[in-house]
Design a protein around this motif. Structure first.
Motif, PDB file in Angstrom:
ATOM      1  N   GLU A 232       0.822  -1.214   0.000  1.00 22.15           N
ATOM      2  CA  GLU A 232       0.000   0.000   0.000  1.00 22.15           C
ATOM      3  C   GLU A 232       0.853   1.260   0.000  1.00 22.15           C
ATOM      4  OE1 GLU A 232      -3.338  -0.174  -0.077  1.00 22.15           O
ATOM      5  OE2 GLU A 232      -3.316  -2.383   0.012  1.00 22.15           O
TER       6      GLU A 232
ATOM      7  N   HIS B 119      -1.880   6.204  -2.456  1.00 19.54           N
ATOM      8  CA  HIS B 119      -2.821   6.160  -3.572  1.00 19.54           C
ATOM      9  C   HIS B 119      -3.561   4.830  -3.674  1.00 19.54           C
ATOM     10  CE1 HIS B 119      -1.056   9.922  -4.788  1.00 19.54           C
ATOM     11  NE2 HIS B 119       0.132   9.365  -4.970  1.00 19.54           N
ATOM     12  N   GLY B 120      -3.243   3.895  -2.778  1.00 22.88           N
ATOM     13  CA  GLY B 120      -3.930   2.607  -2.821  1.00 22.88           C
ATOM     14  C   GLY B 120      -2.960   1.451  -2.886  1.00 22.88           C
ATOM     15  N   THR B 121      -3.351   0.406  -3.583  1.00 26.38           N
ATOM     16  CA  THR B 121      -2.594  -0.848  -3.609  1.00 26.38           C
ATOM     17  C   THR B 121      -1.784  -0.989  -4.896  1.00 26.38           C
ATOM     18  OG1 THR B 121      -4.348  -1.912  -2.310  1.00 26.38           O
ATOM     19  CG2 THR B 121      -2.778  -3.360  -3.422  1.00 26.38           C
TER      20      THR B 121
ATOM     21  N   HIS C 270       0.167  -4.133  -6.849  1.00 26.04           N
ATOM     22  CA  HIS C 270       0.299  -5.587  -6.868  1.00 26.04           C
ATOM     23  C   HIS C 270       1.606  -5.979  -7.551  1.00 26.04           C
ATOM     24  CE1 HIS C 270      -4.192  -5.083  -6.611  1.00 26.04           C
ATOM     25  NE2 HIS C 270      -3.942  -5.894  -5.587  1.00 26.04           N
TER      26      HIS C 270
ATOM     27  N   GLY D 127      -6.209  -1.558 -10.221  1.00 23.73           N
ATOM     28  CA  GLY D 127      -5.089  -0.888  -9.569  1.00 23.73           C
ATOM     29  C   GLY D 127      -3.801  -1.019 -10.347  1.00 23.73           C
ATOM     30  N   ARG D 128      -2.731  -0.591  -9.713  1.00 25.43           N
ATOM     31  CA  ARG D 128      -1.413  -0.577 -10.349  1.00 25.43           C
ATOM     32  C   ARG D 128      -0.701  -1.916 -10.137  1.00 25.43           C
ATOM     33  NH1 ARG D 128       0.569   4.099  -6.799  1.00 25.43           N
ATOM     34  NH2 ARG D 128      -0.942   3.011  -5.450  1.00 25.43           N
ATOM     35  N   SER D 129       0.266  -2.216 -11.018  1.00 25.08           N
ATOM     36  CA  SER D 129       0.919  -3.518 -10.925  1.00 25.08           C
ATOM     37  C   SER D 129       2.358  -3.456 -11.433  1.00 25.08           C
ATOM     38  CB  SER D 129       0.141  -4.575 -11.718  1.00 25.08           C
ATOM     39  OG  SER D 129       0.068  -4.215 -13.081  1.00 25.08           O
TER      40      SER D 129
END
Length: 384
Positions: free
Chosen positions: A118, A121-123, A125, A169-171
Motif C-alpha cells: 500500500e 494512492h492505494g494498492t 500488486h 489498480g497498479r501492478s
C-alpha cells in the motif's frame, strides 16, 4: 511509491577465482543507505540472487545481512528466482519471512498471486515470475503448449493479466528471462538451447505499469516500462564499461512516473592494459590502475617468460593474461616436407623458431648454439 529495481546479485560468484563477497557487501550496504536517503519503499531483486543452487554459508549470511539492512532502512523486499537459484533453497521459509516484509516468489503455480503493498494512492500488486524452464514446466500443464521460453512467459503473463483485470489498480511484474530485444548485448547469461528458443519478445510483457527484468548484467531500456537493471558488480572484463546500480521507479496514482538511474559504487575497477610487458611494468601512466582488477594483453613479438608473476608485482590484482602479438607470422599453405626440402639442419631450426615466435628468427647467440650442437652431433655420428 518509490521502487528500486535490481537483479543478478550472484552472491557467491568468484572473479577469476577470487571471492567477491566482500565487494558485494560494500555495494549492498550502499544500496541500503540509498534506501534510507531516497525514501525507497520497495527493493526488487529480479532473479539470480545466488550464483549457485547450493550457496555457501557465507553467501547465505551475506543475503541475510543485506535483507536486514534494507528492511531496517525502511523498504520492503520482493524477490523472484533466476536460473542460477534453487527455488527450494531460496524459497525456504518464504511463508514466514513475508511477515517480516520480505516476499520471495519462486513457485510457478502461484505466480498470479501478487504481493499487495500500500501507498497513499492505494494498492500496488507485485507479481513474481520465476525462471521458467519449459522442459520442467510443461508436465504441470499438459493442456498447454510449452515448448519454448516465449510460450512459457506468454502463459505466465496471461494468468497475471487475468488476475490484474479482476483486481484493478497498479501492478509491477518481476521476471528473469532473455528478451530478443537484447540479443546482441554483452553479459548475457546464456542457456544451452538451439534455434533461439530461449528468446522472449518484449511485447509478452504488455499490461503492467512496470516490468523489472533480470538475466543480463548490463542495464537496458526496452521501453519506458520494461527494463533490465544489470548486476551490482562487474563479473567479467566484457562488462568493464557497464554502469552498476539500479532503476529508481516512481509509481504515481495513475501509474508509471519518473524512472531514473541510481548509481552504486564499484569497489574495485576493471581495467584492460595493452602493450609490451616492459612498458606495462614501467610506464608511469599506469600507476592509477595498480589497485584495479587488471587484464593484461601483451603485444611482445616473443612471449615473455614469467609474465603473470612480473605483472602482479606491480598490479597485485592482475587476474587475466592474453598474448596478442602485433606481428603475426603469415600462414603457410605448403606442407612441412615441402618447406624443409633442400634446407640444412640449421636452416630448419631457424625456420621453426621463426614460426613459433611469430616471425622472430634466431639471434646470433642462438645460431651459434645451434651450430655447436649440430657439429657435436655430426662428430658423434662420424666416430660411432
Amino acid at each position: 511509491m518509490k521502487i528500486l529495481h535490481t537483479s543478478d546479485w550472484h552472491i557467491g560468484r568468484t572473479f577469476h577465482t577470487h571471492s567477491t563477497l566482500d565487494h558485494l557487501r560494500v555495494v549492498l550496504d550502499a544500496l541500503a543507505a540509498a534506501v534510507r536517503e531516497q525514501g525507497i519503499d520497495v527493493v526488487l531483486v529480479a532473479g539470480d540472487v545466488f550464483d549457485s543452487s547450493m550457496p555457501s554459508a557465507d553467501a547465505m549470511t551475506l543475503l541475510s545481512d543485506a535483507f536486514r539492512s534494507i528492511r531496517a532502512a525502511g523498504a520492503e523486499i520482493v524477490v523472484t528466482s533466476g536460473n542460477h537459484d534453487s527455488i527450494t533453497r531460496l524459497g525456504f521459509h518464504s511463508e514466514w519471512i513475508r511477515h517480516a516484509g520480505i516476499h520471495v516468489l519462486t513457485q510457478h503455480h502461484s505466480l498470479d498471486e501478487p504481493v499487495a503493498l500500500e501507498d497513499e494512492h492505494g494498492t500496488v500488486h507485485f507479481y513474481g515470475i520465476p525462471y521458467l524452464e519449459p522442459s520442467l514446466l510443461r508436465h504441470h500443464y499438459p493442456e498447454t503448449d510449452l515448448r519454448t521460453h516465449e510460450q512459457a512467459l506468454a502463459f505466465a503473463m496471461s494468468r497475471i493479466n487475468a488476475d490484474r483485470a479482476s483486481r484493478g489498480g497498479r501492478s509491477v511484474v518481476l521476471s528473469h528471462c532473455f528478451t530478443a530485444d537484447v540479443a546482441a548485448s554483452d553479459g548475457v547469461e546464456r542457456d544451452i538451447t538451439s534455434g533461439g528458443l530461449d528468446l522472449v519478445p518484449a511485447g509478452v510483457f504488455d499490461g503492467p505499469d512496470y516490468v523489472a527484468l533480470g538475466h543480463i548484467h548490463g542495464r537496458a531500456r526496452l521501453s519506458e516500462r520494461v527494463r533490465y537493471s544489470g548486476a551490482p558488480l562487474h563479473y567479467s572484463f566484457s562488462e568493464t564499461d557497464k554502469l552498476r546500480g539500479g532503476w529508481l521507479v516512481e509509481l504515481r496514482a495513475d501509474g508509471l512516473g519518473d524512472v531514473t538511474w541510481l548509481e552504486l559504487p564499484v569497489p574495485r575497477r576493471l581495467t584492460q592494459l595493452t602493450g609490451e610487458l616492459d612498458a606495462l611494468l614501467t610506464d608511469a601512466a599506469h600507476a592509477e590502475h595498480e589497485g584495479d582488477w587488471v587484464k593484461a594483453v601483451l603485444t611482445d613479438q616473443v612471449r615473455p617468460m614469467d609474465a603473470m608473476r612480473r605483472l602482479q608485482q606491480r598490479f597485485p590484482h592482475c587476474v587475466a593474461l592474453e598474448y596478442r602479438p602485433t606481428v603475426v607470422a603469415d600462414v603457410i599453405a605448403a606442407s612441412y616436407g615441402d618447406r624443409v626440402k633442400e634446407r640444412t639442419d640449421a636452416e630448419i631450426v631457424g625456420e621453426f623458431l621463426s614460426f613459433v615466435r611469430n616471425g622472430v628468427g634466431p639471434s646470433d647467440y642462438e645460431r651459434g648454439l645451434v651450430h655447436e650442437l649440430l657439429t657435436e652431433q655430426d662428430l658423434r655420428e662420424v666416430t660411432a
